[in-house]
Motif scaffolding. Sequence first.
Motif, PDB file in Angstrom:
ATOM      1  N   TYR A  86      -8.810  -2.098  -2.362  1.00 10.66           N
ATOM      2  CA  TYR A  86      -8.208  -1.623  -0.950  1.00 10.66           C
ATOM      3  C   TYR A  86      -9.323  -2.565  -0.499  1.00 10.66           C
ATOM      4  O   TYR A  86      -7.767  -4.179   0.211  1.00 10.66           O
ATOM      5  CB  TYR A  86      -8.663  -0.611  -0.539  1.00 10.66           C
ATOM      6  CG  TYR A  86      -8.144   0.755  -1.611  1.00 10.66           C
ATOM      7  CD1 TYR A  86      -6.448   1.359  -1.114  1.00 10.66           C
ATOM      8  CD2 TYR A  86      -8.743   1.944  -2.192  1.00 10.66           C
ATOM      9  CE1 TYR A  86      -5.878   2.184  -1.702  1.00 10.66           C
ATOM     10  CE2 TYR A  86      -8.365   2.719  -3.033  1.00 10.66           C
ATOM     11  CZ  TYR A  86      -6.884   2.824  -2.861  1.00 10.66           C
ATOM     12  OH  TYR A  86      -5.677   3.579  -3.022  1.00 10.66           O
TER      13      TYR A  86
ATOM     14  N   ALA B 269       4.754  12.478   8.118  1.00 13.05           N
ATOM     15  CA  ALA B 269       4.180  13.268   6.835  1.00 13.05           C
ATOM     16  C   ALA B 269       3.854  14.807   7.140  1.00 13.05           C
ATOM     17  O   ALA B 269       4.093  15.662   5.731  1.00 13.05           O
ATOM     18  CB  ALA B 269       2.390  12.778   7.654  1.00 13.05           C
TER      19      ALA B 269
ATOM     20  N   SER C 138       0.921  -0.778  -0.186  1.00 11.15           N
ATOM     21  CA  SER C 138      -0.319  -0.057  -0.241  1.00 11.15           C
ATOM     22  C   SER C 138       0.864   0.933   0.022  1.00 11.15           C
ATOM     23  O   SER C 138       0.395   2.505  -0.820  1.00 11.15           O
ATOM     24  CB  SER C 138      -0.813  -0.096   1.096  1.00 11.15           C
ATOM     25  OG  SER C 138      -0.788  -0.235   2.383  1.00 11.15           O
TER      26      SER C 138
ATOM     27  N   GLU D 200       0.252   7.056  -6.293  1.00  9.50           N
ATOM     28  CA  GLU D 200      -1.220   7.641  -6.800  1.00  9.50           C
ATOM     29  C   GLU D 200      -2.261   6.019  -7.613  1.00  9.50           C
ATOM     30  O   GLU D 200      -2.934   7.013  -8.367  1.00  9.50           O
ATOM     31  CB  GLU D 200      -1.447   8.653  -7.297  1.00  9.50           C
ATOM     32  CG  GLU D 200      -1.019   9.733  -6.199  1.00  9.50           C
ATOM     33  CD  GLU D 200      -0.822  11.250  -6.885  1.00  9.50           C
ATOM     34  OE1 GLU D 200      -1.812  11.229  -7.673  1.00  9.50           O
ATOM     35  OE2 GLU D 200      -1.049  12.307  -5.827  1.00  9.50           O
TER      36      GLU D 200
ATOM     37  N   SER E  71       2.242   6.955   2.042  1.00 12.58           N
ATOM     38  CA  SER E  71       0.069   7.749   3.276  1.00 12.58           C
ATOM     39  C   SER E  71       0.651   7.266   4.311  1.00 12.58           C
ATOM     40  O   SER E  71       1.412   5.976   4.330  1.00 12.58           O
ATOM     41  CB  SER E  71      -1.037   6.871   2.393  1.00 12.58           C
ATOM     42  OG  SER E  71      -1.303   6.174   2.432  1.00 12.58           O
ATOM     43  N   VAL E  72      -0.174   8.193   5.118  1.00 12.70           N
ATOM     44  CA  VAL E  72      -0.119   7.720   6.654  1.00 12.70           C
ATOM     45  C   VAL E  72      -0.631   6.726   6.938  1.00 12.70           C
ATOM     46  O   VAL E  72       0.544   5.733   7.940  1.00 12.70           O
ATOM     47  CB  VAL E  72      -0.397   9.481   6.823  1.00 12.70           C
ATOM     48  CG1 VAL E  72      -0.717   9.176   8.680  1.00 12.70           C
ATOM     49  CG2 VAL E  72      -0.100  10.143   6.716  1.00 12.70           C
TER      50      VAL E  72
ATOM     51  N   SER F 178       1.188   3.634  -3.332  1.00  9.58           N
ATOM     52  CA  SER F 178       0.224   5.196  -2.828  1.00  9.58           C
ATOM     53  C   SER F 178       1.574   6.254  -3.313  1.00  9.58           C
ATOM     54  O   SER F 178       0.406   7.279  -3.642  1.00  9.58           O
ATOM     55  CB  SER F 178       0.125   5.562  -1.675  1.00  9.58           C
ATOM     56  OG  SER F 178       1.230   5.112  -0.585  1.00  9.58           O
ATOM     57  N   GLN F 179       2.512   5.672  -2.666  1.00 13.98           N
ATOM     58  CA  GLN F 179       3.533   6.610  -3.541  1.00 13.98           C
ATOM     59  C   GLN F 179       2.839   7.486  -5.296  1.00 13.98           C
ATOM     60  O   GLN F 179       3.073   8.496  -5.564  1.00 13.98           O
ATOM     61  CB  GLN F 179       4.286   6.067  -3.622  1.00 13.98           C
ATOM     62  CG  GLN F 179       5.577   6.060  -2.777  1.00 13.98           C
ATOM     63  CD  GLN F 179       7.030   5.472  -2.128  1.00 13.98           C
ATOM     64  OE1 GLN F 179       7.268   3.894  -2.991  1.00 13.98           O
ATOM     65  NE2 GLN F 179       7.532   6.490  -1.910  1.00 13.98           N
TER      66      GLN F 179
ATOM     67  N   LYS G 168       8.200  12.183  -4.098  1.00 11.88           N
ATOM     68  CA  LYS G 168       6.889  10.425  -3.728  1.00 11.88           C
ATOM     69  C   LYS G 168       6.709   9.986  -2.690  1.00 11.88           C
ATOM     70  O   LYS G 168       6.798   9.104  -2.786  1.00 11.88           O
ATOM     71  CB  LYS G 168       6.707  10.074  -5.146  1.00 11.88           C
ATOM     72  CG  LYS G 168       6.506  10.871  -5.938  1.00 11.88           C
ATOM     73  CD  LYS G 168       5.439  11.689  -6.652  1.00 11.88           C
ATOM     74  CE  LYS G 168       4.615  12.398  -7.510  1.00 11.88           C
ATOM     75  NZ  LYS G 168       4.127  13.004  -7.755  1.00 11.88           N
TER      76      LYS G 168
ATOM     77  N   SER H 281      -0.464   3.487   5.618  1.00 14.06           N
ATOM     78  CA  SER H 281       0.460   2.660   5.178  1.00 14.06           C
ATOM     79  C   SER H 281       2.191   2.976   5.761  1.00 14.06           C
ATOM     80  O   SER H 281       2.310   1.730   6.291  1.00 14.06           O
ATOM     81  CB  SER H 281       0.859   3.084   3.375  1.00 14.06           C
ATOM     82  OG  SER H 281       0.223   3.123   2.762  1.00 14.06           O
TER      83      SER H 281
END
Length: 845
Positions: free
Chosen positions: A70, A303, A58, A65, A201-202, A62-63, A198, A204
Motif C-alpha cells: 500500500y 458502510a 484501492s 481483498e 473499503s471505507v 479492496s473489493q 463485494k 477508498s
Amino acid sequence: MSLIDEFFRRMREENDGLLSPYEGFEKADDTPQTPKQTRDHLFAKGLLIFAGSYGLISAFLSQFEFTYNYLAVIIVLFVISMILSFIHYKTWIFNISYPAIFVFFTASLIQVRTLANSGFQAVVNVINETYSSHFLMQFTRESTEMIEDRYLTITVLAIFLGFFFAILINLTMFYSMNVHELFNLTFWPLLIGIYIGKYPSVPSLILLIFAYIFSYILKCGGHYHFIDRHYTPEMEVEKHRYGYTFITEKRRKKLEKKKKKHPEEAADPDEPTIIYHLSDSKNITQTAGFSVLIATLAAIILALTVPASERASLKSSGLKAKSDEYVKIFVQNGLYALFNRYEGTGGMSNGMLGGVGSIRPDYEPDLKVTFVPYGYETVYLKGYTGFRYTGDSWEASGLTSAAALDKSYLGLTEGKTLHSMMDAGATPSMHATMLIENLDAATNNMYVPYYIEELPARTYLSDQLVTKGAFALNSVATMEYVPYSQSLSDIPKREKKSFADYRSVSENSMMKEYEKYVYENYLTLPMNFAEDTKAMREEIGVGKNAAEQMSLIYRYFVANYEYTLSPGATPWNKDYVTYFLLEQKKGFCAHFATAGTLLLRSYGIPARYCEGYIITPTAIAERAEVTDYNYDEFFQGENVLASANRNVLSVEVTDGEAHAWVEVYIDGYGWIPYDPTVPSMDAETTNYSDFLSAFSSLLSADPDTTANDTPTAVDAVNSFLSEIHLTDSPILYVFLLASLAIVCFPYMRKAFYLWKEKRARDRDYAEDRFASTISYRYRKLLKTLKKKRPDYNGTLPEELAIFLHIPDDIIFDIQKSLYGKEDLNKNHADELLSYLRDKEKHLLG
C-alpha cells in the motif's frame, strides 16, 4: 470570498443567459495571480487527481481483498499526480513533459510487462473464482500467471493502472472539471464487485467521494480555471478551438495585420464572457476540508448498509436473475460468448446451431392446435428432420434416391403398424383428429403429430425434407393420426421380428429396404467424436437395448448438465456438440438433442435430430379453451382422461414452445420420439396432483362461462415493480437516488428560481410596486415573439412597437416602468399588464 461561499452563491444566483461559464474570458480580480496562488492551485488539482486514481485502484482491489504494498503505491501515485498537475505551470514545460511522460510510461511498462501481465491474470483469476463461488459454478476459465508472487505482481499492476487513470483524470479535470466524466471513470469498474456483494473499503470510499465533492465545488465556484501567473488585466485573450490563450505583443501585431486584410473575421464585441477566479491557500484548504468531512460522513453511512446489501446480492429474482445468466456466460466463456452470430428469437431454426448464444422468445402464438388430450404426456409436432451433422448445423436430406426413400416413408409406416397393433389388442387402441392452424409459424414446414397414416389434405412434400411442406399463414391442416403414448406402449422393448406380423408382405419388404438405408446413413459421426467422448461414454455405460441406453444417457445429462436459454455462443474454433459436452455443460433443447443424437449413434443406435413444437400438460391446464366440437368426431378409443370430461380443447402454442428432440430408430418398427433435454431448475415445477385438479377443472368448465384471465397492462407493471427490491440493497438505492438527483437537479433548480421570482413579483404587486411584474410580462411577450418570428432581432420597446404596431403611450408606460424611478399607479399598471397579456395570446394564436 471563500470557495464554499462562492459555490453556494453561484447555486443561489439567477443566470439570465447573458453570462455563460463556458464562453469568452474575463478575470474576476484586478490583481495578477502570484506564484504561491499558482502553486496552491496546482497542488489542489494534484490532490484531486490522486484521490480519483488511487481511490479507484484501492477501492477495486479492496473489493476482492487483494494484498499489495500500500505504501509504495500511495507514494508513487501521489508523486505522479503532482507531476501531472505541476507540468501545467508553464506552457513550454507542459509541451515537453507530456510526451516525456508517455514515453516513460510505455518504456516502464515494457520493462516490467511480465510482472504487470501476471498481476492482471491474477486479478482475472480471483474475480472468476469469486463469481464462480457466488453462483455455485463448478468450473470456470483460468488464466496463466507466469509469476506466482501475487503481492509483487498486484503492486506493480496497481501502480501502472493508477498511472493510467491519473493521466485520464488529469486530461478530464484540469481544464474542464467534468464531474460526470470523473464519475464514469472511477465508479463503473467498481460494479464488478458490487454486483455480487463485494464493496470497497471505507478509506477508498472517502477518497472517491472526496474527489466528486471537491471537483463539483470547484466547478460551480468557477475556481478550476488555471490562469498564467504572468497574466495582467490589460492583456488581451484570444478564443480558439481548445480554449483561450493570452495575446503576446508579437501575436497582437500579427492579429492586427490579419484584421486589416480580413475585417469580416473580427470578433463579436457582444460575445459573452467567463469569469476566472483566483483562490488562495485558505480557500483551497477550507474547501478540501469541507469535502473530506462530507465524504467521510457519506462513506460511513454507506458502510453501515453493507450487511443488508450483501444479503440482497444473494437474491436472484426478477431482473437480476436475467442478468445473472449473462454474467455467468461471461465468467465461464468470456466476452465473445455474449454475442450471437445470428438471431435466435424463439421458434424453429431449421437445424442451425452454433451461432446462437441465447434464445429470446416473444411468447406470441405460432400455432393453434385443436385436439383431445389422451394422457399426461407432452405432445410433439414435428416440423424439421436433421440428417447430417456439420459441426454447427443439421442438414436435411438432399436430392438423392435415399432422400426419395425417406420421403415416401415419412413416418406413415409407423402409424399403420401402430394402428394394426391397436386393432390386434397389442397396445391400447386410439385414433384421433387434430386441427393445426398456422398463426405465425414458418410456412415452409408442415407440423405433424406422432403418428399420421396419410398426408394432410392440400399439402405437398418438398424434394428436400421428409416433413417439409407448404403451410400458409392462417391456413388449417387436418391431421388424422394414431396417438403414440410412451407410457402406454412397450415398442422400444419389443423384439424386431414381432412387428412383422402387423404389416403386409409389401410393407415388410419396404421396411427391410428402408432399414438398410437407415443403418447406412443415420450412424455417421463427426471426426474424432468417438475418441473425444470415449471417457464420457464409459461413465454413461452400455444398455442392453435402445430403451435402456436412452435412459442411461438421460440420467447422465440430468446429473451433469444444466438447462438454460442463455448458454453463450459456441466459439468459432470449437465444435458445437463436443464444446457443449466437454466444456460448456449447459444449454437449451438444441444442445441436448444434438448431443443425444450423436451419443446414440456412437453406441450403434440410429438416431436423427428433430425440431418442431410441443404441447405440454402445463400449457393445456393453463391456456386451453373448451371448443364446441364433438368429442366422438375427434377421438375414438381408450382415453385415461375421459373420466374427467369429454371435451375437445384448443391450445395456442407459442414460439417459446418450439423444441428440439431426437428420433430413435427401433429395429423392425421405425422412428420413435426421445427427449433428452433436462428440466430447467429455474422453471416453476408443477405438482402432479395440482396438475390433475387444474386439468379436471378445465375439462369440466362450461364453454360459455370460461374466464379469460389475460394479464392487463397494470398487472404487467405491478409484476415488474414487485421484482425490484431496491430496499434490500441500500447501497444500490443510494447510488440510484444520487444519479436521479444529478439528472433532475438542473430542472429542479430552474423550477425553484422561477417559483422564487414569482413569489417576489407577487410580493411587489401586493405592495404597489409593479415594475417587476411589467418587466416579466414584457420579457414573456418578447420571448414569444422571437419564438414565433425568428427573423425578429430587436430587444428595445421602441423596436417592438414598430414590429407589433404598439401605440406610443403603451411604449412610453413600458419604458417608464423598466427604466424610470417612479412606479405606475395600480389602475394604469393593470391596464398595461392586460394589454401585454392580450398581445402574447394573440401571438400564440
